[in-house]
Design an enzyme around this catalytic site. Structure first.
Site, short mmCIF file in Angstrom:
data_model
loop_
_atom_site.label_atom_id
_atom_site.label_comp_id
_atom_site.label_asym_id
_atom_site.label_seq_id
_atom_site.Cartn_x
_atom_site.Cartn_y
_atom_site.Cartn_z
CE LYS A 164 4.20 -9.59 44.60
NZ LYS A 164 4.68 -9.65 43.22
CE LYS A 179 -1.47 -14.03 39.37
NZ LYS A 179 -0.08 -13.89 39.15
CE LYS A 198 4.97 -19.89 43.93
NZ LYS A 198 6.33 -19.45 43.67
P1 TYM Z 1 6.58 -16.10 39.41
O1 TYM Z 1 7.56 -16.75 40.29
O2 TYM Z 1 5.46 -15.34 40.00
O3 TYM Z 1 5.93 -17.16 38.44
C1 TYM Z 1 6.73 -18.04 37.68
C2 TYM Z 1 6.11 -18.30 36.35
O4 TYM Z 1 4.81 -18.87 36.50
C3 TYM Z 1 3.88 -18.13 35.73
N1 TYM Z 1 2.57 -18.14 36.41
C4 TYM Z 1 1.42 -18.39 35.78
N2 TYM Z 1 1.15 -18.63 34.48
C5 TYM Z 1 -0.13 -18.86 34.16
N3 TYM Z 1 -1.15 -18.84 35.05
C6 TYM Z 1 -0.92 -18.60 36.37
N4 TYM Z 1 -1.93 -18.62 37.24
C7 TYM Z 1 0.41 -18.34 36.78
N5 TYM Z 1 1.00 -18.05 37.97
C8 TYM Z 1 2.33 -17.93 37.72
C9 TYM Z 1 4.45 -16.73 35.65
O5 TYM Z 1 3.93 -16.03 34.55
C10 TYM Z 1 5.92 -17.02 35.52
O6 TYM Z 1 6.27 -17.28 34.18
N6 TYM Z 1 8.99 -12.10 37.86
C11 TYM Z 1 8.92 -13.54 37.68
C12 TYM Z 1 10.23 -14.25 37.96
C13 TYM Z 1 11.37 -13.72 37.17
C14 TYM Z 1 11.60 -13.90 35.78
C15 TYM Z 1 12.82 -13.21 35.51
C16 TYM Z 1 10.91 -14.56 34.78
C17 TYM Z 1 12.39 -12.97 37.67
N7 TYM Z 1 13.25 -12.67 36.65
C18 TYM Z 1 13.34 -13.20 34.21
C19 TYM Z 1 11.47 -14.54 33.49
C20 TYM Z 1 12.66 -13.87 33.22
C21 TYM Z 1 7.88 -14.05 38.64
O7 TYM Z 1 7.59 -13.47 39.63
O8 TYM Z 1 7.35 -15.22 38.32
#
Ligand code: TYM
Length: 352
Positions: free
Chosen positions: A115, A217, A220
């Site tokens: 980022k 991957k 968004k």
């Molecule tokens: P975020 O919002 O980026 O994504 C949410 C979830 O979707 C999964 N994901 C994917 N899995 C497989 N292939 C992809 N292309 C793909 N894109 C997204 C992510 O692995 C995630 O599980 N930091 C986290 C949010 C968060 C969180 C937490 C998660 C904040 N606190 C505590 C678990 C526990 C995040 O940015 O996910």
């Protein structure tokens, strides 16, 4: 006595609609786990602030994710569903936990480097990132919230004493940091207070859902997504436009990355014999990518269309959404307050 259920905790950032990566990497697991575990799922709106979303849209984004959770099958009777910012205990514990987190380890986190690199418009290695960050003192886009993102995530998890954290592959480093912070806290205060949470997968490894643009991957910010909310026409168009190659010239040729990505998506949504049919067709050079894409679009729609209909149904039911998160916040705050009180005590913060 009934055995206590293991605790599951996970969340998704409120930065836009959910795509197939979110669904197969996370949300589908949330739904499958809800009958067997004590599950708590939240919308990470504080984490969304690290990349400065539009304040006029943030609340709408939270509602989108909530509606999508419910539409995908999360049952508020079986799970606790809440919004991160409704739990002030999380913010306080984040401050406390930051005292045990090193700036160096945060700067080396892959998601931060990624980022920061994007925000600074640089492409090369970490040395240059560090120099730029230190030189560029007022660049708010590389803010302290972004740097300490893993602390907040660790607190999300540890405040519940979660055993399992269902996430996609891209979040595994954050989970590793969570375990490290938990161990460090325990060893600093000579306690065994925190356990070490792990990812949860139904197969044998974490999933990375690829995008439609040939590499990397689905994400968004990559503009290569299929969303759960996409209508039929939009979705078909996206799949038909997916990047491929010129096709195999000889039998049993290696599969290029863009085509392999389509097979990976197909493996998630299609029956095994359908996947085999197209793999065989690739191997004997009879494959027509147009047919493969049509089939893929069809099979994705079987997953997404019923969810889309429910999203449209739930999304504007403010009364229902607010009831779900009010109850969720109440229950979460009980757990969170207990953990925070323990942490304060362990750290020596005493009330007069
Ligand atoms: P975020 O919002 O980026 O994504 C949410 C979830 O979707 C999964 N994901 C994917 N899995 C497989 N292939 C992809 N292309 C793909 N894109 C997204 C992510 O692995 C995630 O599980 N930091 C986290 C949010 C968060 C969180 C937490 C998660 C904040 N606190 C505590 C678990 C526990 C995040 O940015 O996910």
């Amino acid at each position: 006595m009934e055995k206590e259920k293991k605790i599951v905790l996970s969340g998704i950032r409120a930065t836009g609609n959910l795509h197939l990566g979110n669904y197969f990497g996370a949300l589908q697991k949330f739904v499958k786990m809800q009958n067997d575990y004590d599950c708590r799922y939240f919308v990470a709106d504080l984490h969304a602030l690290t990349t400065h979303p539009d304040p006029t849209k943030l609340h709408e984004n939270v509602k989108d994710i909530l509606a999508e959770y419910l539409a995908a099958g999360l049952d508020p009777e079986k799970n606790i569903i809440y919004v991160q910012s409704d739990i002030p205990e999380i913010s306080e514990m984040y401050l406390l936990m930051n005292m045990h987190v090193g700036i160096g380890e945060l700067m080396r986190t892959a998601s931060f480097k990624d980022k920061a690199r994007k925000a600074l418009g640089i492409h090369s290695d970490s040395d240059e990132i560090e120099k730029e960050i230190i030189g560029n003192q007022t660049n708010q886009r590389v803010n302290a919230g972004l740097l300490t993102y893993p602390t907040l995530m660790a607190v999300d998890i540890l405040i519940h004493h979660a055993d399992f954290v269902p996430v996609g592959k891209d979040q595994e480093q954050h989970l590793e940091l969570t375990r490290r912070f938990a161990r460090r806290f325990n060893s600093f205060y000579k306690t065994e207070y925190f356990g070490e949470p792990v990812n949860f997968n139904f197969g044998d490894h974490a999933i990375k859902v690829p995008g439609l643009d040939g590499s990397g991957k689905m994400g968004k910010s990559e503009g290569n997504c299929i969303y759960l909310i996409d209508d039929e026409k939009t979705l078909r168009k996206k799949v038909m436009r997916a990047v491929t190659d010129e096709g195999p010239k000889e039998p049993n040729s290696p599969v290029s990355e863009p085509v392999n990505n389509l097979f990976t998506l197909m493996e998630l949504v299609s029956e095994p014999d359908v996947v085999k049919h197209y793999r065989d067709a690739y191997a004997d050079c009879s494959i027509r990518y147009g047919d493969l894409k049509k089939q893929l679009a069809e099979d994705i729609l079987k997953v997404t269309l019923p969810i889309r209909e429910r999203i449209l149904d739930i999304r504007n039911n403010d009364e229902y959404l607010s009831r779900v998160v009010r109850e969720g916040a109440e229950r979460t705050r009980e757990y969170a307050a207990r953990t925070l009180a323990d942490v304060r005590e362990i750290m020596g913060i005493k009330k007069f």
